[in-house]
Design an enzyme around this catalytic site. Structure first.
Site, PDB file in Angstrom:
ATOM      1  N   LYS A 165     -25.053 -22.005  -4.924  1.00  0.00           N
ATOM      2  CA  LYS A 165     -24.315 -21.098  -4.040  1.00  0.00           C
ATOM      3  C   LYS A 165     -23.281 -21.924  -3.306  1.00  0.00           C
ATOM      4  O   LYS A 165     -23.461 -23.130  -3.113  1.00  0.00           O
ATOM      5  CB  LYS A 165     -25.266 -20.466  -3.017  1.00  0.00           C
TER       6      LYS A 165
HETATM    7  N1  GLU Z   1     -23.290 -13.360  -5.638  1.00  0.00           N
HETATM    8  C1  GLU Z   1     -24.098 -12.648  -6.563  1.00  0.00           C
HETATM    9  C2  GLU Z   1     -25.576 -12.898  -6.315  1.00  0.00           C
HETATM   10  O1  GLU Z   1     -25.967 -13.252  -5.223  1.00  0.00           O
HETATM   11  C3  GLU Z   1     -23.681 -12.890  -8.004  1.00  0.00           C
HETATM   12  C4  GLU Z   1     -23.726 -14.301  -8.462  1.00  0.00           C
HETATM   13  C5  GLU Z   1     -23.131 -14.512  -9.845  1.00  0.00           C
HETATM   14  O2  GLU Z   1     -22.682 -13.560 -10.466  1.00  0.00           O
HETATM   15  O3  GLU Z   1     -23.152 -15.654 -10.278  1.00  0.00           O
HETATM   16  O4  GLU Z   1     -26.415 -12.674  -7.141  1.00  0.00           O
END
Ligand code: GLU
Length: 409
Positions: free
Chosen positions: A102
């Site tokens: 993240k």
């Molecule tokens: N931000 C989204 C999540 O928390 C998607 C992450 C992604 O598509 O890599 O799952």
């Protein structure tokens, strides 16, 4: 309690039940790499502002790291790490070949002009381009970022590494994005809400739904559930909330939001505060905004039979315990909102094959992945007599643990 303490507690609960040694628990919880960079930005007025950016890569035992990029004033190291671990269990649970990461910038995207937003994004990409890439770590949208931001990252990354659309997902459909990615998280939330109600022998037609958040996730979930015959009785966004016990006309609300930028003051409804929205009596409460909204203070006042976590990390462990005691079933974030990363995976696959799928194929494959993960989680919860969160962690951690052992340390 911070975000990280919450996710760590859920992890340790599952890991102890699995009999993982203290060393194995430490190995699985410790991030592989934490990148913290300064992002200097020349503002439109010529002044220079500096922000802090993070990319935290938690675990890549099952494949390249994957996870969103958040632009929010409250982004900090603890929160990003907590969200990165969630991505590891989430990708494992829906069985896509990724690990978890993240990132984020401590910034209020609403305060920046489009040109400033572009510059800050390109600068951040300059700082992290070496640690991301299609086989390393693939960012995607999260709170405060969108397809346009992903397009800038792809373009900037390409300046160093050449044309590489698979370095980021959630791109605009016109620019190597996948049809169906934008709706994917909300669709998955809606799909599993219906699946859960079916399991519980509840009717979806007329089920009363309350949704906190009407952004990319909440609005598509509302649309899906409305189409299935549910009654959406209250929704909110960062500016305010609205309520109508007879049901809100979601397509009309979506048009209103497209024009006004908020659900606030939508006609045919009465205003409702955020606190009151959360405690509105309903069949399903769907927190689809920020984390940490269900706390020990409001948990005993929640009047929903079910909670579907469309947001990441909306429930503190103390609140989770109260929901357990009160017999409120919680569909956890790692399962409920996994639709987004699942279609990110499909986008990455299409980018790497230079072949695009049509929307029906994307939806079919998404539904299959989500329902399969739901079915397995339900089975584990039933056989092991644990709640759905613990069951999903058992499955996710189990897969990551086995990959770690098989791959060798
Ligand atoms: N931000 C989204 C999540 O928390 C998607 C992450 C992604 O598509 O890599 O799952």
């Amino acid at each position: 309690m911070g975000a990280r303490e919450s996710t760590d507690r859920y992890f340790h609960e599952a890991a102890s039940l699995m009999g993982l040694t203290a060393n194995m628990q430490k190995l699985l919880l410790t991030p592989e790499r934490q990148v913290k960079v300064q992002v200097a930005l020349e503002m439109d007025n010529g002044e220079v502002s500096t922000f802090i950016g993070f990319r935290i890569q938690h675990n890549n035992a099952r494949g390249p790291l994957k996870g969103g990029l958040r632009y929010h004033p409250e982004v900090d190291e603890d929160e990003v790490l907590s969200l990165a671990t969630l991505m590891t269990w989430k990708t494992a649970l829906v069985n896509i070949p990724y690990g978890g990461a993240k990132g984020g910038i401590q910034i209020n995207a609403n305060d920046l002009s489009p040109a400033e937003l572009e510059r800050v994004t390109r600068k951040f990409t300059d700082e992290i381009h070496d640690v991301i890439g299609p086989d390393k770590d693939i960012p995607a949208p999260d709170m405060g970022t969108n397809a346009q931001v992903m397009a800038w990252i792809m373009n900037q990354y390409g300046k160093y590494h050449g044309f590489t659309p698979a370095c980021v997902t959630g791109k605009p459909v016109e620019l190597h994005g996948a049809d169906g990615r934008e709706e994917a998280t909300g669709r998955g939330v809606g799909l599993l809400t219906v699946a859960m109600l079916e399991k519980m022998k509840e009717k979806i037609i007329g089920a009363e739904i309350v949704i906190q958040g009407f952004g990319n996730v909440g609005s598509f979930a509302a649309q899906y559930l409305h189409n299935q015959g549910a009654t959406i009785i209250a929704v909110s966004d960062a500016f305010g909330g609205i309520k109508n016990e007879k049901g809100i006309n979601i397509p009309a609300l979506a048009e209103y939001v497209a024009e006004n930028g908020t659900v606030k003051d939508y006609p045919e409804s009465e205003p409702v505060s955020n606190e009151d929205l959360l405690v509105t009596p309903c069949t399903v409460l769907i927190p689809a905004a920020i984390g940490g909204v269900l706390t020990k203070d409001n948990a005993s006042h929640i009047q929903a039979k079910y909670i579907v976590e469309a947001a990441n990390n909306p429930t503190y462990p103390e609140a989770d315990d109260i929901f357990d005691q009160r017999g409120i079933t919680v569909l956890p974030d790692v399962l409920a909102n996994a639709g987004g990363v699942t279609v990110s995976y499909f986008e990455w696959v299409q980018n790497r094959q230079y072949f695009s799928w049509d929307i029906d194929k994307v939806r079919d494959e998404l539904d299959k992945k989500m329902l399969d993960a739901f079915k397995r989680t339900w089975e584990v919860a039933t056989t092991k007599k644990v709640n759905l969160r613990l069951a999903s962690y058992l499955l996710g951690i189990g897969r990551v643990g086995r990959a770690t052992v098989m791959g060798g340390i």
